[in-house]
Design an enzyme around this catalytic site. Structure first.
Site, PDB file in Angstrom:
ATOM      1  N   GLY A  61     -11.260  -4.381 -19.290  1.00 25.97           N
ATOM      2  CA  GLY A  61     -10.391  -4.726 -20.413  1.00 25.97           C
ATOM      3  C   GLY A  61      -9.857  -6.113 -20.243  1.00 25.97           C
ATOM      4  O   GLY A  61     -10.160  -6.782 -19.254  1.00 25.97           O
TER       5      GLY A  61
ATOM      6  N   GLU B 199     -14.547  -7.337 -24.837  1.00 26.28           N
ATOM      7  CA  GLU B 199     -14.321  -7.175 -23.396  1.00 26.28           C
ATOM      8  C   GLU B 199     -15.370  -6.254 -22.781  1.00 26.28           C
ATOM      9  O   GLU B 199     -15.863  -6.500 -21.679  1.00 26.28           O
ATOM     10  CB  GLU B 199     -12.924  -6.590 -23.132  1.00 26.28           C
ATOM     11  CG  GLU B 199     -11.773  -7.498 -23.519  1.00 26.28           C
ATOM     12  CD  GLU B 199     -11.560  -8.635 -22.516  1.00 26.28           C
ATOM     13  OE1 GLU B 199     -12.135  -8.573 -21.415  1.00 26.28           O
ATOM     14  OE2 GLU B 199     -10.834  -9.587 -22.856  1.00 26.28           O
TER      15      GLU B 199
ATOM     16  N   GLU C  64     -17.576  -7.735 -19.852  1.00 31.59           N
ATOM     17  CA  GLU C  64     -17.376  -7.242 -18.492  1.00 31.59           C
ATOM     18  C   GLU C  64     -18.460  -6.298 -18.016  1.00 31.59           C
ATOM     19  O   GLU C  64     -18.660  -6.125 -16.820  1.00 31.59           O
ATOM     20  CB  GLU C  64     -16.011  -6.552 -18.367  1.00 31.59           C
ATOM     21  CG  GLU C  64     -14.850  -7.510 -18.509  1.00 31.59           C
ATOM     22  CD  GLU C  64     -13.584  -6.949 -17.883  1.00 31.59           C
ATOM     23  OE1 GLU C  64     -13.591  -5.787 -17.457  1.00 31.59           O
ATOM     24  OE2 GLU C  64     -12.587  -7.684 -17.844  1.00 31.59           O
TER      25      GLU C  64
ATOM     26  N   PRO D 242       7.726  -1.613 -19.924  1.00 32.85           N
ATOM     27  CA  PRO D 242       7.943  -3.051 -19.710  1.00 32.85           C
ATOM     28  C   PRO D 242       7.510  -3.523 -18.328  1.00 32.85           C
ATOM     29  O   PRO D 242       7.185  -4.702 -18.145  1.00 32.85           O
ATOM     30  CB  PRO D 242       9.447  -3.210 -19.890  1.00 32.85           C
ATOM     31  CG  PRO D 242       9.879  -2.047 -20.694  1.00 32.85           C
ATOM     32  CD  PRO D 242       8.960  -0.924 -20.345  1.00 32.85           C
ATOM     33  N   ASP D 243       7.514  -2.629 -17.361  1.00 36.13           N
ATOM     34  CA  ASP D 243       7.183  -3.018 -15.988  1.00 36.13           C
ATOM     35  C   ASP D 243       5.730  -2.784 -15.603  1.00 36.13           C
ATOM     36  O   ASP D 243       5.361  -2.961 -14.447  1.00 36.13           O
ATOM     37  CB  ASP D 243       8.040  -2.194 -15.001  1.00 36.13           C
ATOM     38  CG  ASP D 243       9.509  -2.357 -15.289  1.00 36.13           C
ATOM     39  OD1 ASP D 243       9.926  -3.496 -15.518  1.00 36.13           O
ATOM     40  OD2 ASP D 243      10.222  -1.332 -15.297  1.00 36.13           O
TER      41      ASP D 243
ATOM     42  N   GLU E 264     -17.732  -6.586  -9.710  1.00 40.88           N
ATOM     43  CA  GLU E 264     -18.448  -5.375  -9.376  1.00 40.88           C
ATOM     44  C   GLU E 264     -18.089  -4.311 -10.406  1.00 40.88           C
ATOM     45  O   GLU E 264     -16.940  -4.208 -10.818  1.00 40.88           O
ATOM     46  CB  GLU E 264     -17.995  -4.914  -7.986  1.00 40.88           C
ATOM     47  CG  GLU E 264     -18.935  -3.978  -7.280  1.00 40.88           C
ATOM     48  CD  GLU E 264     -18.340  -3.498  -5.964  1.00 40.88           C
ATOM     49  OE1 GLU E 264     -18.811  -2.489  -5.442  1.00 40.88           O
ATOM     50  OE2 GLU E 264     -17.382  -4.131  -5.481  1.00 40.88           O
TER      51      GLU E 264
END
Lengths: 240, 240
Positions: A59, A75, A79, A96-97, A126
DNA sequence: CCAAAAGTGTTAACCCTACACCCATGT
DNA sequence: ACATGGGTGTAGGGTTAACACTTTTGG
């Protein structure tokens, strides 16, 4: 695209300024596939901090000019070089954290792909398939996202024949049944399962590998037309 | 909460600066209630541009220190003085052009409340219940969000007894049935419906308003304990 | 030759559906 | 008295669930 944000010159650390409090948006993908034996999820090993060298969901940041769906597909391709047969948004994670760098709200998707071996693309050093019951520790809150995705896949199966997006064009009844069992988490009777599938009439008639009458399973394929037709009718009794 | 964003002095127009491209996050609520006759959605009339004086879904910007869920609940309370019995996230809307001012990604919720008359709260001058089949034009892409919410409510009903969050503590069988019919969009046979509800065993035994034997319906109430128990067992056959 | 996988039918229980009549109340 | 809304039971059809043996092949 709206332009009320303001850009400093390129390369500036704080390059984006706004009137309202903001958040970076990421799109993360829980990519499922099925190798005939296990339900698998694709993970990439992170190349940068934070959580460097940790396994994580593929992502990345959504660009200003794209929707989260477009970002997720981009993405995915960048990826993992994969394109999804089916994608569905699941609930956003917005603690928020959750990212130590700054506020990052992630819009996760589950994506279904036909199985193929993978090697990492641009960003990811990888990439590797893991059976859903043998997941390593994951970066950020990706474990929670993964669990949510598994549930969402299960729920989705009540309304859509998502299994067919995980299977190759031709597949056998036992393969299909194993997949159902892996997603829904319980076993079915072989005969009842096959009967139900046949009454649903979304499978094309079986092909027997010429001559071999037993021990080698017949192959079926999914009849998309019949399914669309069925869905229009509203007769989607897809419960097990 | 992460602090890699930087604040100018208060009151500055561009008060928030960041390293990555960002978006403002809003939480919008599609608030359903049921007055015994119609399935209703609460709309507020917008006080400011853009779409001033247009009807819109209640909602607003999510603050840096709160999750989208917390933001949704706060906005709900501020704008409508309501608290939801049940809330569920639905798919985010992230078209870059959906807000003319700047990129705003919205995380919509559907919320279920027990019916009560409303007057607007802080932000919203006016708030009003609209039957779902008599919705006015809405600001932004709120019409699409509303449609998505209706579908999500319907899907949710296959897994959760969400109807009970819309009904008062005591309700009658015909009320319950009407609600099912409104959400799922088709009619049921009175007798079969009541039988099904009874076999589910999630209703407490009926109360007859003393003496009156007919023409006035018995009242039931939802037995939450039995439901939780049932859910643990995995025996949630809640289909109609 | 033994273990593992695939194929195949029948029966009983359950659930869903369709359907009609009576009673009480309010107009 | 008539229209409206609420209450109640039964019979038929369909779906699901439970169940065992045979065949083939690979080890």
């Amino acid at each position: 695209m709206a332009h009320s944000f303001y850009k400093f010159r390129k390369g500036e650390v704080y390059a984006h300024c706004y009137k309202h409090p903001q958040a970076a948006i990421t799109a993360d993908c829980v990519i499922f596939s099925y190798d005939g034996k296990d339900l698998l999820v694709l993970l990439v090993r992170r190349g940068q901090e934070p959580f460097k060298d940790c396994w994580a969901l593929p992502g990345g940041f959504v660009r200003p000019e794209e929707t989260v769906e477009e970002g997720a597909r981009r993405e995915l391709l960048e990826e993992t070089s994969l394109t999804a047969e089916y994608m569905e948004q699941i609930r956003v994670f917005s603690n928020p954290d959750r990212d130590p760098r700054q506020r990052v709200v992630t819009v996760p998707f589950f994506a279904l792909v036909k199985h193929s071996p993978v090697t990492g693309g641009d960003d990811a050093a990888e990439a590797k398939w893991f059976p859903v019951d043998q997941m390593p520790d994951l970066a950020f809150d990706h474990k929670d996202i993964f669990l949510e995705a598994k549930e969402a896949l299960k729920r989705s199966l009540y309304f859509n024949p998502v299994t067919f997006d995980l299977l190759p064009e031709k597949f056998t009844m036992p393969q299909l049944q194993r997949l159902y069992e892996l997603i829904l988490g319980h076993k079915f009777d072989r005969r009842n399962f096959a009967r139900k599938m046949n009454t649903l009439e979304i499978l094309d008639s079986p092909e027997r590998p010429s001559g071999t009458p037993s021990r080698i399973a017949s192959t079926f394929s999914f009849n998309r037309d019949k399914w669309y037709y069925m869905k229009k009718d509203g007769s989607t009794n897809f419960e097990f």
